[in-house]
Design a protein around this motif. Structure first.
Motif, short mmCIF file in Angstrom:
data_model
loop_
_atom_site.label_atom_id
_atom_site.label_comp_id
_atom_site.label_asym_id
_atom_site.label_seq_id
_atom_site.Cartn_x
_atom_site.Cartn_y
_atom_site.Cartn_z
N ASN A 32 -19.85 5.39 94.88
CA ASN A 32 -19.00 5.33 96.06
C ASN A 32 -19.61 6.29 97.09
O ASN A 32 -20.04 7.38 96.74
N TYR A 34 -19.27 8.07 101.13
CA TYR A 34 -18.27 8.50 102.10
C TYR A 34 -18.93 9.12 103.33
O TYR A 34 -19.95 9.80 103.21
N LEU A 90 -20.84 14.67 107.47
CA LEU A 90 -21.22 14.86 106.07
C LEU A 90 -21.13 13.55 105.31
O LEU A 90 -20.13 12.83 105.41
N GLN A 94 -19.75 9.75 95.08
CA GLN A 94 -19.03 9.94 93.83
C GLN A 94 -19.51 8.89 92.86
O GLN A 94 -19.46 7.70 93.15
N GLU A 99 -15.41 12.36 88.46
CA GLU A 99 -14.27 12.64 89.32
C GLU A 99 -14.64 13.47 90.55
O GLU A 99 -13.79 13.73 91.40
N THR A 100 -15.89 13.87 90.65
CA THR A 100 -16.30 14.85 91.66
C THR A 100 -17.05 14.18 92.80
O THR A 100 -17.86 13.28 92.57
N GLN A 101 -16.80 14.63 94.02
CA GLN A 101 -17.61 14.22 95.16
C GLN A 101 -18.67 15.27 95.44
O GLN A 101 -18.38 16.48 95.42
N TYR A 102 -19.88 14.80 95.71
CA TYR A 102 -21.00 15.68 96.03
C TYR A 102 -21.44 15.40 97.46
O TYR A 102 -21.46 14.24 97.89
N PHE A 103 -21.81 16.46 98.16
CA PHE A 103 -22.06 16.36 99.59
C PHE A 103 -23.52 16.55 99.95
O PHE A 103 -24.23 17.32 99.31
N GLY A 104 -23.92 15.87 101.02
CA GLY A 104 -25.24 16.06 101.57
C GLY A 104 -25.28 17.28 102.48
O GLY A 104 -24.27 17.96 102.68
N PRO A 105 -26.45 17.56 103.08
CA PRO A 105 -26.62 18.75 103.91
C PRO A 105 -25.98 18.64 105.29
O PRO A 105 -25.83 19.65 105.97
N GLY A 106 -25.63 17.43 105.71
CA GLY A 106 -24.94 17.26 106.98
C GLY A 106 -25.86 17.03 108.16
O GLY A 106 -27.06 17.36 108.13
#
Lengths: 112, 116
Positions: A32, A34, A90, A94, A99-106
């Protein structure tokens, strides 16, 4: 482990110009994805999410759009930028079995 | 839908002092709970998470958090902060039973400033 790339890192655009921000992921399949926006001094606002290729859900009406042309590519676009589109964008992923969302550097976007 | 409240928008604390960042969420249905840290001009990094089991969870960089179901809270603590802990901290909640499956709800963040 997964890796999230966002391009460009910083962008300065005039009002009324188009926009294309790219997010690509590695190390996972069929996640998924986002798009969030973070305005200065504020929290995160969910803009779009995608559960698969070509499947986009919008959370907030705006002049932005999103597309997912490939499993690991998520693009945020606009035909005409507004001043209010300035912010920190950002991309997050997932995995299907986590269950966790991981983020890019933006990407820092400044609309002048 | 959930709402997440971080009561303190800014927390100044002296180096080596303890710190607690508060987080409350609105619904008592089954939830997953997360704390993220954001350094200037960077993305969010996962500090710790509560999925089930022990209500006290430990994370990276010496942080820990305690889940209190009756008070619908998930407070973040560190016994002794360092200058490098200066950052923005976000609490997030995900409904286990959400029809959206994976929707996260974020608080507005707490800016932690560690004073030398």
């Amino acid at each position: 482990s997964q890796t999230i790339h966002q391009w460009p890192a910083t962008l300065v655009q005039p009002v009324g110009s188009p926009l294309s921000l790219e997010c690509t992921v590695e190390g996972t399949s069929n996640p998924n994805l986002y798009w969030y926006r973070q305005a200065a001094g504020r929290g995160l606002q969910l803009l779009f999410y995608s559960v698969g290729i070509g499947q986009i859900s919008s959370e907030v009406p705006q002049n932005l759009s999103a597309s997912r042309p490939q499993d690991r590519q998520f693009i945020l676009s606009s035909k005409k930028l507004l001043l209010s589109d300035s912010g920190f964008y950002l991309c997050a992923l997932q995995k299907r079995d986590e269950e966790t969302q991981y983020f890019g550097p933006g990407t820092r976007l400044l609309v002048l | 839908a959930q709402s997440v409240t971080q009561l303190d928008s800014q927390v100044p604390v002296f180096e080596e002092a303890p710190v607690e960042l508060r987080c409350n969420y609105s619904s008592s249905v089954s939830v997953y709970l997360f704390w993220y840290v954001q350094y200037p001009n960077q993305g969010l990094q996962l500090l710790l998470k509560y999925l089930s089991g022990s209500t006290l969870v430990k994370g990276i960089n010496g942080f820990e958090a305690e889940f209190n179901k009756s008070q619908t809270s998930f407070d973040l603590r560190k016994p002794s902060v360092h200058i490098s802990d200066t950052a923005e901290y976000f609490c997030a909640v995900s409904d286990v039973s959400s029809n959206y499956g994976n929707q996260f709800y974020f608080g507005t963040g707490t800016s932690l400033t560690v004073i030398p």
